[in-house]
Design a protein around this motif. Sequence first.
Motif, PDB file in Angstrom:
ATOM      1  N   MET A  39      -1.456  30.905 -81.290  1.00 17.40           N
ATOM      2  CA  MET A  39      -0.739  32.128 -81.564  1.00 17.40           C
ATOM      3  C   MET A  39       0.428  32.223 -80.577  1.00 17.40           C
ATOM      4  O   MET A  39       0.228  32.112 -79.368  1.00 17.40           O
ATOM      5  N   ASP A  40       1.608  32.386 -81.110  1.00 12.96           N
ATOM      6  CA  ASP A  40       2.765  32.551 -80.239  1.00 12.96           C
ATOM      7  C   ASP A  40       3.368  33.951 -80.428  1.00 12.96           C
ATOM      8  O   ASP A  40       2.944  34.706 -81.316  1.00 12.96           O
ATOM      9  N   TYR A  41       4.313  34.275 -79.588  1.00 13.28           N
ATOM     10  CA  TYR A  41       4.907  35.609 -79.590  1.00 13.28           C
ATOM     11  C   TYR A  41       5.537  35.950 -80.938  1.00 13.28           C
ATOM     12  O   TYR A  41       5.341  37.051 -81.464  1.00 13.28           O
ATOM     13  N   GLU A  42       6.291  35.031 -81.502  1.00 12.06           N
ATOM     14  CA  GLU A  42       6.997  35.307 -82.765  1.00 12.06           C
ATOM     15  C   GLU A  42       6.019  35.626 -83.888  1.00 12.06           C
ATOM     16  O   GLU A  42       6.223  36.566 -84.660  1.00 12.06           O
ATOM     17  N   ALA A  80      -8.677  32.623 -77.687  1.00 11.68           N
ATOM     18  CA  ALA A  80      -9.535  32.759 -76.515  1.00 11.68           C
ATOM     19  C   ALA A  80      -9.594  34.199 -76.006  1.00 11.68           C
ATOM     20  O   ALA A  80     -10.244  34.468 -74.995  1.00 11.68           O
ATOM     21  N   GLY A  81      -8.937  35.109 -76.701  1.00 11.18           N
ATOM     22  CA  GLY A  81      -8.993  36.519 -76.313  1.00 11.18           C
ATOM     23  C   GLY A  81      -7.963  36.961 -75.296  1.00 11.18           C
ATOM     24  O   GLY A  81      -8.072  38.040 -74.726  1.00 11.18           O
ATOM     25  N   HIS A  82      -6.922  36.149 -75.088  1.00  8.48           N
ATOM     26  CA  HIS A  82      -5.862  36.519 -74.146  1.00  8.48           C
ATOM     27  C   HIS A  82      -4.744  37.241 -74.893  1.00  8.48           C
ATOM     28  O   HIS A  82      -4.346  36.820 -75.983  1.00  8.48           O
ATOM     29  N   PRO A  83      -4.202  38.306 -74.321  1.00 11.96           N
ATOM     30  CA  PRO A  83      -3.140  39.062 -74.999  1.00 11.96           C
ATOM     31  C   PRO A  83      -1.882  38.223 -75.237  1.00 11.96           C
ATOM     32  O   PRO A  83      -1.442  37.480 -74.368  1.00 11.96           O
ATOM     33  N   ARG A 124     -10.374  41.276 -79.169  1.00 11.02           N
ATOM     34  CA  ARG A 124     -11.126  40.327 -78.340  1.00 11.02           C
ATOM     35  C   ARG A 124     -12.517  40.075 -78.926  1.00 11.02           C
ATOM     36  O   ARG A 124     -13.000  38.941 -78.953  1.00 11.02           O
ATOM     37  N   LEU A 125     -13.159  41.117 -79.422  1.00  4.99           N
ATOM     38  CA  LEU A 125     -14.480  40.952 -80.033  1.00  4.99           C
ATOM     39  C   LEU A 125     -14.380  40.102 -81.300  1.00  4.99           C
ATOM     40  O   LEU A 125     -15.189  39.197 -81.521  1.00  4.99           O
ATOM     41  N   ALA A 126     -13.374  40.362 -82.129  1.00 11.28           N
ATOM     42  CA  ALA A 126     -13.176  39.578 -83.353  1.00 11.28           C
ATOM     43  C   ALA A 126     -12.874  38.116 -83.024  1.00 11.28           C
ATOM     44  O   ALA A 126     -13.355  37.205 -83.701  1.00 11.28           O
ATOM     45  N   ALA A 127     -12.087  37.876 -81.988  1.00  3.39           N
ATOM     46  CA  ALA A 127     -11.767  36.504 -81.585  1.00  3.39           C
ATOM     47  C   ALA A 127     -13.013  35.783 -81.068  1.00  3.39           C
ATOM     48  O   ALA A 127     -13.230  34.608 -81.382  1.00  3.39           O
ATOM     49  N   GLY A 176      -6.301  33.326 -83.504  1.00  2.76           N
ATOM     50  CA  GLY A 176      -6.167  34.561 -82.750  1.00  2.76           C
ATOM     51  C   GLY A 176      -6.912  35.685 -83.432  1.00  2.76           C
ATOM     52  O   GLY A 176      -7.773  35.458 -84.279  1.00  2.76           O
ATOM     53  N   ALA A 177      -6.565  36.909 -83.050  1.00  2.29           N
ATOM     54  CA  ALA A 177      -7.193  38.087 -83.642  1.00  2.29           C
ATOM     55  C   ALA A 177      -6.269  39.281 -83.491  1.00  2.29           C
ATOM     56  O   ALA A 177      -5.411  39.319 -82.605  1.00  2.29           O
TER      57      ALA A 177
END
Length: 140
Positions: free
Chosen positions: A1-4, A32-35, A57-60, A108-109
């Motif tokens: 997952m990237d910013y765009e 991995a649950g990182h923003p 984070r829970l869904a991820a 991601g999630a």
Amino acid sequence: MDYERAAKFVAKAKAIGRKRGVEVSVAVLDAAGHPVLVARGKPEAWHGPYMAAGKARLAAAFRKPTADLMEQWKDRPLFPQSLVEIIPGGVTLNKGGYPIFEDGRCIGAIGVGGGSPENDEAVAAATIKAMGAGKPPGKR
């Protein structure tokens, strides 16, 4: 997952929320649950981004929508409660989180907050559907 890519999910969720009359907070996290990207809804709802990130984070972590997880664990309330302490960054035990899939794998999630649990769930589900990021048919 990237910013765009995350920005596209956030924009879509915010638009769907507005159509439903709710200014939602949205969080997109990596697998991995990182923003990656977090957007607040109502200015006075300082807690919204934290709630949305916890749902994502829970869904991820489990690669399932949070509504499905809450149903799965309804007879075991101590299990989800334990996750609040052991998953780094914290989780939100409520509807509104969905894993994001691409080519059959979780990348991601997304978590949505700011309305009722039912509204947050509807916005998150509609966003996943609109972005074509749901779990492939036949996959668990």
